[in-house]
Scaffold this motif. Structure first.
Motif, PDB file in Angstrom:
ATOM      1  N   THR A 107       1.253  -1.317   0.006  1.00  0.00           N
ATOM      2  CA  THR A 107       0.052   0.180  -0.461  1.00  0.00           C
ATOM      3  C   THR A 107       0.959   1.603  -0.239  1.00  0.00           C
ATOM      4  N   PRO A 108       0.544   2.308  -0.385  1.00  0.00           N
ATOM      5  CA  PRO A 108       1.305   3.845  -0.778  1.00  0.00           C
ATOM      6  C   PRO A 108       1.999   3.949   1.611  1.00  0.00           C
ATOM      7  N   GLN A 109       1.218   3.644   2.075  1.00  0.00           N
ATOM      8  CA  GLN A 109       1.483   4.063   2.994  1.00  0.00           C
ATOM      9  C   GLN A 109       2.226   2.867   3.813  1.00  0.00           C
ATOM     10  N   GLN A 110       2.558   1.704   3.411  1.00  0.00           N
ATOM     11  CA  GLN A 110       3.647   0.154   3.550  1.00  0.00           C
ATOM     12  C   GLN A 110       5.105   1.077   2.757  1.00  0.00           C
ATOM     13  N   PHE A 111       4.391   1.226   1.570  1.00  0.00           N
ATOM     14  CA  PHE A 111       5.861   1.537   0.416  1.00  0.00           C
ATOM     15  C   PHE A 111       6.526   3.051   1.447  1.00  0.00           C
ATOM     16  N   GLY A 112       6.007   3.777   2.061  1.00  0.00           N
ATOM     17  CA  GLY A 112       6.647   4.741   2.669  1.00  0.00           C
ATOM     18  C   GLY A 112       7.215   4.952   3.506  1.00  0.00           C
ATOM     19  N   GLU A 113       6.845   4.187   4.629  1.00  0.00           N
ATOM     20  CA  GLU A 113       7.505   3.141   6.011  1.00  0.00           C
ATOM     21  C   GLU A 113       8.670   2.623   4.887  1.00  0.00           C
ATOM     22  N   ASP A 114       8.401   1.704   3.839  1.00  0.00           N
ATOM     23  CA  ASP A 114       9.562   0.856   3.802  1.00  0.00           C
ATOM     24  C   ASP A 114      10.740   1.891   2.924  1.00  0.00           C
ATOM     25  N   ILE A 115      10.825   2.682   2.446  1.00  0.00           N
ATOM     26  CA  ILE A 115      11.260   3.429   1.931  1.00  0.00           C
ATOM     27  C   ILE A 115      11.991   4.301   3.237  1.00  0.00           C
ATOM     28  N   ASP A 116      11.695   5.011   3.810  1.00  0.00           N
ATOM     29  CA  ASP A 116      11.767   5.628   5.149  1.00  0.00           C
ATOM     30  C   ASP A 116      12.885   5.034   5.790  1.00  0.00           C
ATOM     31  N   ARG A 117      12.515   3.740   6.417  1.00  0.00           N
ATOM     32  CA  ARG A 117      12.793   2.566   7.151  1.00  0.00           C
ATOM     33  C   ARG A 117      14.953   2.402   6.596  1.00  0.00           C
ATOM     34  N   ALA A 118      14.418   1.933   5.312  1.00  0.00           N
ATOM     35  CA  ALA A 118      15.685   2.046   4.195  1.00  0.00           C
ATOM     36  C   ALA A 118      16.674   3.494   4.232  1.00  0.00           C
ATOM     37  N   ARG A 119      16.611   4.122   4.143  1.00  0.00           N
ATOM     38  CA  ARG A 119      17.226   5.323   3.630  1.00  0.00           C
ATOM     39  C   ARG A 119      17.815   5.406   4.800  1.00  0.00           C
ATOM     40  N   ASN A 120      16.863   5.235   6.254  1.00  0.00           N
ATOM     41  CA  ASN A 120      17.675   5.659   7.467  1.00  0.00           C
ATOM     42  C   ASN A 120      18.897   4.331   7.571  1.00  0.00           C
ATOM     43  N   ALA A 121      18.515   2.988   7.225  1.00  0.00           N
ATOM     44  CA  ALA A 121      19.694   2.381   7.455  1.00  0.00           C
ATOM     45  C   ALA A 121      20.713   2.588   6.990  1.00  0.00           C
ATOM     46  N   LEU A 122      20.769   2.781   5.372  1.00  0.00           N
ATOM     47  CA  LEU A 122      21.639   3.679   4.457  1.00  0.00           C
ATOM     48  C   LEU A 122      22.844   4.478   5.295  1.00  0.00           C
ATOM     49  N   GLU A 123      21.834   5.595   5.543  1.00  0.00           N
ATOM     50  CA  GLU A 123      22.917   6.937   5.904  1.00  0.00           C
ATOM     51  C   GLU A 123      23.412   6.677   7.293  1.00  0.00           C
ATOM     52  N   ASP A 124      23.027   6.134   8.048  1.00  0.00           N
ATOM     53  CA  ASP A 124      23.074   6.033   9.686  1.00  0.00           C
ATOM     54  C   ASP A 124      24.563   4.712   9.097  1.00  0.00           C
ATOM     55  N   ALA A 125      24.332   3.230   7.698  1.00  0.00           N
ATOM     56  CA  ALA A 125      26.067   2.910   8.323  1.00  0.00           C
ATOM     57  C   ALA A 125      27.088   3.944   6.868  1.00  0.00           C
ATOM     58  N   GLY A 126      26.248   4.673   5.962  1.00  0.00           N
ATOM     59  CA  GLY A 126      27.198   5.123   5.272  1.00  0.00           C
ATOM     60  C   GLY A 126      27.535   6.791   5.470  1.00  0.00           C
ATOM     61  N   GLY A 127      26.992   7.582   6.826  1.00  0.00           N
ATOM     62  CA  GLY A 127      26.511   9.273   6.441  1.00  0.00           C
ATOM     63  C   GLY A 127      26.795   9.480   5.782  1.00  0.00           C
ATOM     64  N   VAL A 128      26.106   9.585   4.546  1.00  0.00           N
ATOM     65  CA  VAL A 128      26.406  10.720   3.367  1.00  0.00           C
ATOM     66  C   VAL A 128      24.708  10.332   3.156  1.00  0.00           C
ATOM     67  N   ALA A 129      23.579  11.285   2.877  1.00  0.00           N
ATOM     68  CA  ALA A 129      22.432  11.636   1.929  1.00  0.00           C
ATOM     69  C   ALA A 129      22.445  10.619   0.966  1.00  0.00           C
ATOM     70  N   ILE A 130      21.641   9.776   0.516  1.00  0.00           N
ATOM     71  CA  ILE A 130      20.501   9.187  -0.148  1.00  0.00           C
ATOM     72  C   ILE A 130      19.882   9.746  -1.140  1.00  0.00           C
ATOM     73  N   LYS A 131      20.269   9.727  -2.483  1.00  0.00           N
ATOM     74  CA  LYS A 131      19.355  10.586  -3.368  1.00  0.00           C
ATOM     75  C   LYS A 131      18.504   9.893  -4.661  1.00  0.00           C
ATOM     76  N   GLY A 132      18.667   8.415  -4.291  1.00  0.00           N
ATOM     77  CA  GLY A 132      18.902   7.179  -5.545  1.00  0.00           C
ATOM     78  C   GLY A 132      18.119   5.957  -5.298  1.00  0.00           C
ATOM     79  N   TYR A 133      17.029   5.703  -5.153  1.00  0.00           N
ATOM     80  CA  TYR A 133      16.590   4.714  -5.337  1.00  0.00           C
ATOM     81  C   TYR A 133      16.031   3.559  -6.541  1.00  0.00           C
ATOM     82  N   ARG A 134      15.920   2.460  -6.380  1.00  0.00           N
ATOM     83  CA  ARG A 134      15.528   1.913  -7.188  1.00  0.00           C
ATOM     84  C   ARG A 134      14.683   0.292  -6.570  1.00  0.00           C
ATOM     85  N   ALA A 135      13.371   0.211  -7.330  1.00  0.00           N
ATOM     86  CA  ALA A 135      12.031  -0.779  -6.482  1.00  0.00           C
ATOM     87  C   ALA A 135      13.167  -1.883  -6.909  1.00  0.00           C
TER      88      ALA A 135
END
Length: 296
Positions: A107-135
């Motif tokens: 659902t749209p809500q699930q998608f929003g939660e998914d991409i937010d959770r992933a971005r937070n994990a990537l930025e926490d691990a790498g310390g850089v802003a995430i600008k791109g996404y691939r489904a």
């Protein structure tokens, strides 16, 4: 949807620079096995993603190329040192979602939660802003009209989530073949995976199983056609598990999935080396960001 030209992405006006990408996930997280291996089993399966991604990084270093690593948040959360190594070696980190759930199953809500959770994990691990996404599995299509607007609202510069082709696992045949603006009034750029057009027929030419299983000469011809006939940069992808012929075999998977997944694993590293010699490559953001900024 406004299509944007990639024809000016050239070096010294002699050849087009193509976008190289890696979808970072475990061998058991692929769509082909999603009905065979339950996600609850993942933490109990021996990981190979650090080993395999390390092999890809070593190959890129030998070949002198940089790429974008679309990485699952699940992987970044468990292996932050891998994320830091990718960044330290000059590559881009981008999001591949949290756990490889296809967008059209959410659902749209699930998608929003998914991409937010992933971005937070990537930025926490790498310390850089995430600008791109691939489904996962290029699963943004006509069933998900809310997906691109949600990416735009969250400030993503680009997506590479569309396969403009008919396929039994994915595909949005009506989508443009090359870069386009999917959201009116937004700078968000969608960079579809590459296809080749022959008359009314369209074929995959952007990597994955097409590249690994079929003869290398066919991929070279298709990419040259995209560069020379269409005047466009190719968007190419593969997975770290595709360079790992020693990976465990998944019991109980459908025969078609087994054939697709395991064929020609031992040949992949050599093919990739040839690919880096025959074409010019860059990170996906080096193509996408100038387009998003209007510098075509």
């Amino acid at each position: 949807m406004r299509e944007a030209s990639l024809g000016q992405n050239r070096i010294a006006e002699r050849y087009i620079v193509n976008g190289l990408s890696v979808d970072v996930e475990e061998y058991f997280q692929v769509g082909a096995f999603e009905n065979t291996i339950d996600k609850g089993e993942w933490d109990g399966i021996a990981s190979r993603v650090e080993l395999n991604t390390g092999a890809v990084l070593d190959l890129f270093a030998r070949c002198g190329v940089k790429a974008t690593f679309f990485t699952l948040g699940w992987v970044a959360h468990r292996y932050p040192a891998l994320i830091r190594r990718i960044i330290a070696e000059g590559h881009e980190i981008a999001s591949h979602g949290w756990d490889h759930t296809r967008v059209f199953t959410m659902t749209p809500q699930q998608f929003g939660e998914d991409i937010d959770r992933a971005r937070n994990a990537l930025e926490d691990a790498g310390g850089v802003a995430i600008k791109g996404y691939r489904a996962p599995s290029f699963s943004i299509d006509q069933r998900t009209p809310w997906a691109h607007p949600m990416l735009a609202e969250r400030g993503y510069a680009y997506s590479s989530s569309v396969a403009p082709i008919a396929h039994d696992h994915y595909g949005w045949r009506a989508a443009p073949r090359f870069a386009f603006h999917p959201v009116e009034g937004s700078s968000l750029i969608e960079l579809p995976v590459t296809t080749v057009q022959l008359g009314e027929r369209r074929f995959g030419a952007g990597g994955g199983g097409f590249f690994r299983i079929l003869p290398y000469a066919l991929s070279r011809w298709a990419l040259r056609r995209v560069n020379q006939t269409d005047g466009q940069a190719a968007i190419f992808y593969f997975h770290p598990w595709e360079v790992d012929p020693d990976q465990p075999r998944v019991a109980g998977a459908p025969l078609k999935s087994q054939v697709r997944h395991y064929t020609q694993l031992g040949a992949m590293a050599g093919k990739l080396t040839r690919l880096t010699q025959d074409f010019s490559w860059c990170r996906i953001d080096e193509i996408a960001l100038p387009l998003a900024a209007g510098r075509l």
